[in-house]
Design a protein around this motif. Structure first.
Motif, PDB file in Angstrom:
ATOM      1  N   SER A   1     -14.566  14.206  -2.680  1.00  0.00           N
ATOM      2  CA  SER A   1     -14.612  12.748  -2.757  1.00  0.00           C
ATOM      3  C   SER A   1     -15.765  12.255  -3.628  1.00  0.00           C
ATOM      4  O   SER A   1     -16.760  12.965  -3.835  1.00  0.00           O
TER       5      SER A   1
ATOM      6  N   TRP B   1      -5.253   2.286   6.387  1.00  0.00           N
ATOM      7  CA  TRP B   1      -5.277   1.689   5.048  1.00  0.00           C
ATOM      8  C   TRP B   1      -3.937   1.019   4.715  1.00  0.00           C
ATOM      9  O   TRP B   1      -3.915  -0.068   4.130  1.00  0.00           O
TER      10      TRP B   1
ATOM     11  N   ASN C   1      -6.089  -1.301  -0.798  1.00  0.00           N
ATOM     12  CA  ASN C   1      -6.525   0.094  -0.712  1.00  0.00           C
ATOM     13  C   ASN C   1      -5.747   0.988  -1.666  1.00  0.00           C
ATOM     14  O   ASN C   1      -6.341   1.815  -2.364  1.00  0.00           O
TER      15      ASN C   1
ATOM     16  N   THR D   1      -6.888   0.573  -5.303  1.00  0.00           N
ATOM     17  CA  THR D   1      -8.271   0.850  -5.704  1.00  0.00           C
ATOM     18  C   THR D   1      -8.885   2.100  -5.082  1.00  0.00           C
ATOM     19  O   THR D   1      -9.967   2.509  -5.494  1.00  0.00           O
ATOM     20  N   LYS D   2      -8.227   2.717  -4.098  1.00  0.00           N
ATOM     21  CA  LYS D   2      -8.779   3.894  -3.437  1.00  0.00           C
ATOM     22  C   LYS D   2      -7.809   5.065  -3.535  1.00  0.00           C
ATOM     23  O   LYS D   2      -6.658   4.904  -3.959  1.00  0.00           O
ATOM     24  N   GLU D   3      -8.285   6.228  -3.131  1.00  0.00           N
ATOM     25  CA  GLU D   3      -7.426   7.419  -3.085  1.00  0.00           C
ATOM     26  C   GLU D   3      -6.924   7.607  -1.662  1.00  0.00           C
ATOM     27  O   GLU D   3      -7.691   7.963  -0.766  1.00  0.00           O
TER      28      GLU D   3
ATOM     29  N   SER E   1      -8.027   0.506 -11.446  1.00  0.00           N
ATOM     30  CA  SER E   1      -8.537   1.565 -10.579  1.00  0.00           C
ATOM     31  C   SER E   1      -9.924   2.017 -11.020  1.00  0.00           C
ATOM     32  O   SER E   1     -10.187   2.147 -12.224  1.00  0.00           O
TER      33      SER E   1
END
Length: 470
Positions: A194, A303, A367, A370-372, A396
């Motif tokens: 991460s 999420w 989420n 913009t997130k994994e 992103s």
């Protein structure tokens, strides 16, 4: 393992580095080749370990071992091609009769911190090139998946790598990993994981070399001229989104479709996803197994629910699977081995199985945008043209790989030039990877490149030699 054990491993690695440096490139190449042969002989055994540790399907596990074999063989070949280059000193003004070159020399001791999702092949992407380049390696595997890497390292020792040259230290990242990173004699850290952990590693490790593969939320754009290929694209997108339950760094998480084709593609894609066979990963007929643990499932669903609360529309999934949906009976599963506190819902729903999830109308600040997610979830949004698709993809903070399907050469070049990613796939899903290619990202997706040839460059230093012939 505590710090004292890690420090002892580093002291042993100093001895191992000196030993390994004395091997010629040919000798190192032959040993790597033998390690690949031994892994092939033990393929089924290692694959079964992967199924048990990672929850991969057996077919996914076999595929990973095959890729790991190729990664080792590629590294064996590149060991013989680690070239330097002549430096033309006389190209500078007022310089005469100076000749020289640079060569590549090993960094020294490398700490390889590896993830749970591909514990063999991603470990080999660090170990095999590192050994090929003449380094000593200390592997710190994920605490969730340590058995398979331990078994594979034994095969390298059997092949002829000194035990001091290649070691494994196991334990939690905050203890074992921290001790490895902060040791001053470890000259490089190669890490897959991460962004948050990557930042901690750099702050802890200080001045040393790093390569980091820090994830992504890969995007796919389907252009307006792809109507004849929608079924084919939907089939590939299903694989790209839900292989290994979406726990792949380049899993498709975001799909943008030209508004002219949005409805047709969505119908094809939903039809494909509904046919995914959830079940016991040990069974050959299973397409998708559970995620790595209950905590991961909790986060994934949290999420998704947050995005739904922001206005995203749920089309499929968004929940855990019932036991009967995955071919299990409650009495076949010992819940106390899966969850710390037994919850009544887990007598109905399996704690680690998340149903393949598809959303649409996902917002820019969500989420999934913009997130994994690192789980079995993907969204399909419509866009008016390629310009809007590129704009949305670049929202992103990640930039590992992206893909476009188009027949328009100008659109393909525009996409390749303007999308902020380390790899662009034209008429292919962004989940495509072969182990010989340079693999890595921009923005929060990491530092440096993997792939045996490119990893060896990362894992060596340039040493310049100059002769004055006056």
């Amino acid at each position: 393992m505590p710090k004292e054990v890690v420090d002892k491993a580093v002291e042993k690695a100093k001895i191992g580095f000196k030993k390994w440096k004395s091997y010629t490139p040919y000798q190192r190449s032959e040993i790597l080749k033998k390690a690949a042969e031994l892994l092939r002989k033990n393929k089924e055994k290692i694959a079964k370990l992967l199924v048990l540790e990672v929850n991969k399907t057996y077919q996914e596990a076999l595929a990973e071992v095959e890729r790991a074999i190729q990664t080792i063989l590629l590294s064996s070949e590149e060991t013989k091609r680690l070239f330097g280059e002549e430096v033309i000193f006389e190209a500078a003004p007022k310089v005469k009769n100076k000749k020289g070159y640079y060569t590549r020399v090993p960094v020294g001791i490398i700490g390889a911190i590896t993830p749970f999702n591909f514990p063999i092949n991603l470990t080999m992407h660090k170990v095999a090139p590192g050994l090929g380049a003449g380094n000593a390696i200390i592997v710190k595997p994920s605490e969730n998946t340590s058995l398979a890497p331990l078994e594979v390292v034994k095969l390298f020792h059997e092949a002829g790598v000194p035990s001091e040259t290649l070691q494994v230290v196991t334990g939690l990242g905050g203890v074992t990993g921290k001790a490895l990173v902060e040791n001053k004699d470890v000259k490089m850290i190669t890490f897959t994981g991460s962004v948050q952990t990557g930042e901690i590693i750099i702050k802890t490790g200080g001045l040393k070399k790093y390569t980091m593969e820090l994830g992504s939320n890969a995007a796919l754009y389907i252009d307006e001229d792809q109507e004849d290929r929608l079924r084919e694209i939907a089939k590939k997108a299903k694989i790209g989104a839900f292989a290994l339950a979406g726990q792949v760094c380049i899993s498709i998480q975001r799909i943008f479709v030209h508004e002219k084709l949005y409805e047709k593609f969505l119908d094809e894609f939903l039809s494909e996803v509904k046919n995914i066979n959830l079940g016991d990963p040990r069974k050959l007929e299973t397409d998708m197994g559970p995620v790595i643990n209950k905590e991961a499932a909790d986060r994934i669903l949290d999420w998704i629910n947050q995005d739904i609360s922001k206005g995203a529309k749920l089309l499929l999934g968004g929940r855990r699977a019932k036991y009967e949906e995955v071919g299990l009976k409650k009495d076949e599963v010992k819940l106390e081995n899966l969850v710390k506190e037994i919850d009544k819902e887990f007598y109905i729903y399996h704690p680690c199985f998340v149903v393949p999830t598809v959303l649409t109308n996902v917002k820019d600040d969500s989420n999934l945008m913009t997130k994994e997610l690192f789980g079995p979830g993907v969204f399909v949004n419509k866009v008016k043209d390629i310009n809007e698709a590129i704009e949305k993809i670049n929202l992103s903070p990640y930039g590992l790989q992206a893909g476009i399907y188009t027949n328009n050469l100008k659109h393909a070049f525009k996409f390749a030039q303007e999308v902020e990613c380390g790899g662009i796939m034209i008429n292919e899903i962004p989940t495509f990877r072969v182990d010989l290619m340079p693999y890595g990202g921009v923005k929060n997706s990491g530092i440096g490149r993997e792939g045996p040839r490119y990893a060896m460059e990362e894992m060596t230093e340039i040493k310049l030699i100059c002769f004055d012939l006056n």
